[in-house]
Structures are given as C-alpha cells and as structure tokens.
Design a protein around this motif. Structure first.
Motif, PDB file in Angstrom:
ATOM      1  N   PHE A  56       0.832  -1.208   0.000  1.00 36.11           N
ATOM      2  CA  PHE A  56       0.000   0.000   0.000  1.00 36.11           C
ATOM      3  C   PHE A  56       0.865   1.256   0.000  1.00 36.11           C
ATOM      4  N   VAL A  57       1.890   1.258   0.876  1.00 38.06           N
ATOM      5  CA  VAL A  57       2.761   2.432   0.969  1.00 38.06           C
ATOM      6  C   VAL A  57       3.528   2.641  -0.330  1.00 38.06           C
ATOM      7  N   VAL A  58       4.066   1.528  -0.884  1.00 38.14           N
ATOM      8  CA  VAL A  58       4.793   1.638  -2.152  1.00 38.14           C
ATOM      9  C   VAL A  58       3.868   2.155  -3.250  1.00 38.14           C
ATOM     10  N   GLY A  59       2.625   1.659  -3.239  1.00 35.76           N
ATOM     11  CA  GLY A  59       1.657   2.124  -4.235  1.00 35.76           C
ATOM     12  C   GLY A  59       1.356   3.600  -4.089  1.00 35.76           C
ATOM     13  N   ILE A  60       1.159   4.029  -2.837  1.00 35.70           N
ATOM     14  CA  ILE A  60       0.864   5.441  -2.585  1.00 35.70           C
ATOM     15  C   ILE A  60       2.045   6.306  -3.016  1.00 35.70           C
ATOM     16  N   ILE A  61       3.252   5.877  -2.622  1.00 37.84           N
ATOM     17  CA  ILE A  61       4.444   6.651  -2.983  1.00 37.84           C
ATOM     18  C   ILE A  61       4.610   6.680  -4.501  1.00 37.84           C
ATOM     19  N   GLY A  62       4.360   5.509  -5.146  1.00 37.42           N
ATOM     20  CA  GLY A  62       4.473   5.459  -6.598  1.00 37.42           C
ATOM     21  C   GLY A  62       3.487   6.394  -7.278  1.00 37.42           C
TER      22      GLY A  62
END
Length: 530
Positions: free
Chosen positions: A222-228
C-alpha cells in the motif's frame, strides 16, 4: 556452628588473594591469575563444613575452574550492584548491558558453580542472539528469571526448567522462540500469558505473526503504491507540490495542458505550421503566454533548447518579456512567458499615437537593448513593430529573444535604426519596397534633406518644435542604418540622443501648456461659481 553462607563459601579463596585482585576491573586479566597455593585446602575445609556447595564435587577435578568461578562471582556481584559483595550476592542484574552480558554468559564454569544465594537473574533488553542460554539453569535455586526483549531463537530447554522448583517469576517475552504452546506443559502452567508475549511460545503468537506478516506485506504494498502514485503525480503535475518542493522554471506537458484547459481552442492565441501560442493560467494564478512547438527533436537540439531557456529565465528588465520556464520532451517543446495585456506596435501605430509617446517607446526599447548588451551579450532580440508589444501605459515589451553564439552590435544598432524610422513614418519596410529594409532606408534618405515631411506619418500632428524633434529623430535613425563608413553610434550613445529629444519634448509640452493657460480668460478657470 552456624552454616556458612554461600557467598562466604565462594569468597573463601579471595581472603587469601591480594586486595588488588578483588578491586581489579579487568576480569580477563584476573582470570589468567593462578590459584593461590592454599586454595585447595581452603575449599576442602569449606566443603567439609557444607557438602552442598556446588564446587565440592569438583575438588578432585579441575581446581582452576573453581578458582575462576570465584573471580567471576566477585566481578559479577559488583556489576549487578549488590550492596555488600563480601557477604551478599542475591541477584545478577545485567539488564540493558549488551556489551558485557554476552561475556558473562560465556563463562560456563561460573554457571556450573552458581552461588546458592542468587535468587534473581535479569538479562533483559540485551539484544542477545542465538539459542536459549541453558547454562543459567544451573542456578536451580533462583526465584526470578527475565530474558525479555532479546533475539533468542529455537526451542527452550523445558526439561532444564523443571529443576527450577522455586521459580515464581518468568519473563521470556519479545523473543523469537519456536515452541507451539508452552502453556500446555504442566510446569509452565503456573505462569500466565504475560510471561510469553510476542515470544513465539504461544499458539496465538504464530497466528499473530502470520497475520502480522500479511499485514506488513499489505502495508508495504500500500505504501509503495501510494508513494508510486504520488511520485508519478508529482512528475506529471509538480505544480501541485508545496512551493518549496517545486522545480523552479521546469514545467511538464500535463501542467501546461491544465493551464490552457487542455490546449483548448478558446485559449488559442495564434498558430502557424511551426508553433501554437496559447493563453493560460499558471501555477501562481497569473496569466501566461505559452509557445508550443511539436515535432521530433534530437538530443542535441533538446540540450541547446534547455541551455537557452536557462539563460532566458534569468533576464530581468521591465521592457523584456519575462520567461517563466520551459517544457522539454522528445516531441513536445514549450516556453512559458508572462502575459501582458496590450497590442503590437503595428496595431498601436494605426491609432495615430502622439509624438511624445513614440519617443517614449523608442527610449524604452534602446534601454532594454543596452541592458542585454551590457549584462547578457549572448542574447539577441528581434526589433520589429510586429514583435514588440505595448501595454496600456505605453510601455514596450520585446517579446522575441534568442541566445546566439555571436551577437553583432552593429547589426543591433541597424535594427534599432529601422525600427525608429518605422515609428516616425508608420511605413513597413516589407510593404511597398522591393528591396525591403534597404529600399525603405534609401527612400528615407532621398526625402530627408528637402522633403522630410513626406516620410513623417501624415496623421501625426506636429508643431514647429515637434517637427524639429522628429527631424532629429530621423537623423538618428539614418546614422544607425549607415554602415558605409563604420561610424555607427553605439547603443549607449543612441540612448543619450533619444533621451535628449524626449526631454526636450517634455519641456516644449510644458511651455505650450503654460502658454494656453496664460491665454485663457480668468473667469474660464472658475468652476461652479468658485
């Protein structure tokens, strides 16, 4: 005789060792000392009086380990801050001592002969690694054991725990053991789950660990997706970032598309085969003019374009267009400039402006050219009536700038001279003259001496004084365009000459105004009977 305490039995040999040994802080050096000569006879005496002492079974064995254990006991008693180490050794407290705890755990001979007076062992929060330190279970008389907040792994020696019959407090929490559910074992049923929190010893810990891992993986994705998504959005729309994170002067195609409402026809100002010009609202809420070029651009041309824009955004003069930034893609290139309400000099001349206003425009244009020559000699400008805009207060704005490998001062003076003659005559060099600018200048020269009124804009009203000023200005223009003898004036000389003509126009206007007032009847100055 009263029973001898365990600490006294352990420290018997210390009585025969020098005081310097007892007070020594370096345990490794102390452990290298040999036992005193009478050490064996001393412990035999102690064992005879109390056969339960743990080292009594080793008297016939390696006596050096017994001696070393007494040395470790003395140091460990002091490290654990026991009140009186010559008589009392009730606890081993190495909590939050990660530098020395592993050292004392390595002394197997000490744990083998663990003093009977030790009731508490605290080795918590030491980041201990590896398997359970089974040697401490030799201290079978202990009542409290705390190994929490370490990194111990594997199975615990449950059989060894059964010898700890006096144990009433146990804390193995926050380790990584591998037992399934320790509370099912009869011995450990005396403790509640708080003794094994996050230790891996409870069945629910495993479920929790699996759930925790799944949750952590989900959160990571989720965090990687948000950052991406945030990173992609920021790359596309950096104008949405906080001001201090924005890349100054660098625009993206998405930013310009948003500024022009999707490059809508309603915002289209002009278009030809090579360029589209749009009006748009930029990131700071101001209006901008966006010049767009489309096509396939080579790496070299893109590099040159960016370097040119890096220079243009640094220009700072009120009569030069303010370049705000650029966009550079393989098939999309744009320059964003500050929008100025107004019209071109061509349109302005059609409105028949006064002579003093024409002089002001000339003065401001040459000032801007002097600024470029002095501070940015590599930047050239296009001086044409079609490429210079005017604001409502008659301030000119040079709109076309170009970074050049070599800027020719003589050519710049010539361009200004042609521009001056255009403003005086309201004639275009490219209309009605077969040879363009050359024919236009020759036409001015022919009529300058004896028929100068033919080259002056016939709609412009002139007095005797302004006629003289106009003729002076035409003379300046002809000097600028005379390249035959290499005696053109410099831009700074031109600026001074134009300024003198402009100042004289202000003086003559003021004198004319005073003359009109003097000729006005006194009662004409009265308003509403005042």
């Amino acid at each position: 005789m009263a029973p001898i305490s365990a600490i006294a039995l352990l420290s018997f040999s210390l009585l025969s060792i020098s005081i310097s040994l007892i007070l020594s802080s370096n345990i490794i050096e102390d452990l290298n000392l040999p036992p005193p000569p009478d050490f064996r006879s001393t412990i035999l005496k102690n064992c005879k009086e109390n056969p339960l002492i743990r080292y009594c079974n080793a008297v016939s064995g390696d006596i050096s380990d017994v001696f070393k254990s007494t040395i470790v006991a003395q140091h460990l008693c002091n490290e654990s801050k026991n009140p009186n180490c010559s008589n009392s050794f009730t606890k081993i407290d190495l909590s939050t001592r990660p530098l020395i705890a592993p050292l004392y755990l390595s002394f197997t001979f000490f744990w083998k002969y663990c003093p009977l007076t030790i009731l508490t062992i605290d080795l918590s929060n030491n980041s201990l690694k590896g398997s359970f330190p089974s040697d401490i279970l030799f201290c079978s008389q202990i009542q409290s054991l705390d190994l929490s907040y370490n990194g111990l792994i594997g199975e615990i020696p449950t059989d060894g725990f059964t010898n700890l019959t006096n144990l009433t407090f146990l804390n193995l929490s926050y380790n990584q053991f591998g037992e399934s559910n320790i509370l099912r074992l009869h011995y450990f049923a005396r403790f509640n789950s708080s003794s094994f929190l996050r230790s891996g010893l409870l069945a629910k810990d495993r479920k929790f660990n699996v759930g925790s891992i799944v949750l952590q993986v989900f959160l990571l994705i989720f965090v990687v997706g948000i950052i991406g998504c945030f990173g992609w959005r920021c790359l596309q729309r950096p104008d949405l970032l906080p001001f201090f994170l924005q890349r100054k002067h660098k625009f993206t195609q998405a930013v310009l598309k948003a500024a022009t409402d999707g490059f809508s026809e309603g915002n289209l100002v002009g278009r030809n085969k090579r360029v589209e010009i749009y009006k748009g609202i930029l990131r700071d809420g101001s209006e901008g003019l966006i010049e767009i070029h489309r096509g396939k651009f080579s790496f070299e041309s893109r590099r040159d374009f960016v370097e040119e824009c890096r220079i243009l955004v640094q220009l700072d003069h009120k009569n030069l267009v303010q370049v705000l930034g650029w966009c550079d893609n393989r098939e999309f290139r744009a320059v964003a400039m500050r929008w100025t309400d107004g019209y071109t000099v061509v349109e302005w001349l059609s409105r028949n402006p006064q002579w003093k206003h024409r002089l002001k425009v000339l003065m401001r244009v040459v000032e801007a050219m002097c600024y470029l020559q002095d501070q940015w000699p590599q930047v050239g400008c296009e001086i044409r009536t079609s490429s210079i805009f005017l604001s409502n207060d008659h301030e000119p704005l040079i709109s076309k700038l170009k970074v050049q490998d070599k800027n020719n001062p003589s050519k710049n003076v010539y361009k200004f001279g042609v521009f001056l003659l255009e403003l005086v005559s309201n004639r275009s060099p490219h209309e009605g003259f077969e040879t363009g600018e050359t024919g236009f200048v020759e036409w001015i020269k022919i009529h300058y001496r004896h028929h100068v009124r033919k080259v002056i804009d016939e709609r412009m009203k002139t007095t005797v004084i302004t006629f003289v000023q106009v003729k002076q200005a035409i003379g300046i223009g002809l000097m600028c365009t005379d390249v035959s003898n290499n005696q053109q004036p410099s831009l700074h000389q031109i600026s001074k000459m134009i300024d003198r003509v402009y100042q004289s126009s202000l003086v003559s206007q003021s004198a004319t105004h005073r003359h009109k007032i003097q000729r006005t009847p006194t009662n004409a100055l009265k308003v509403n009977g005042d």
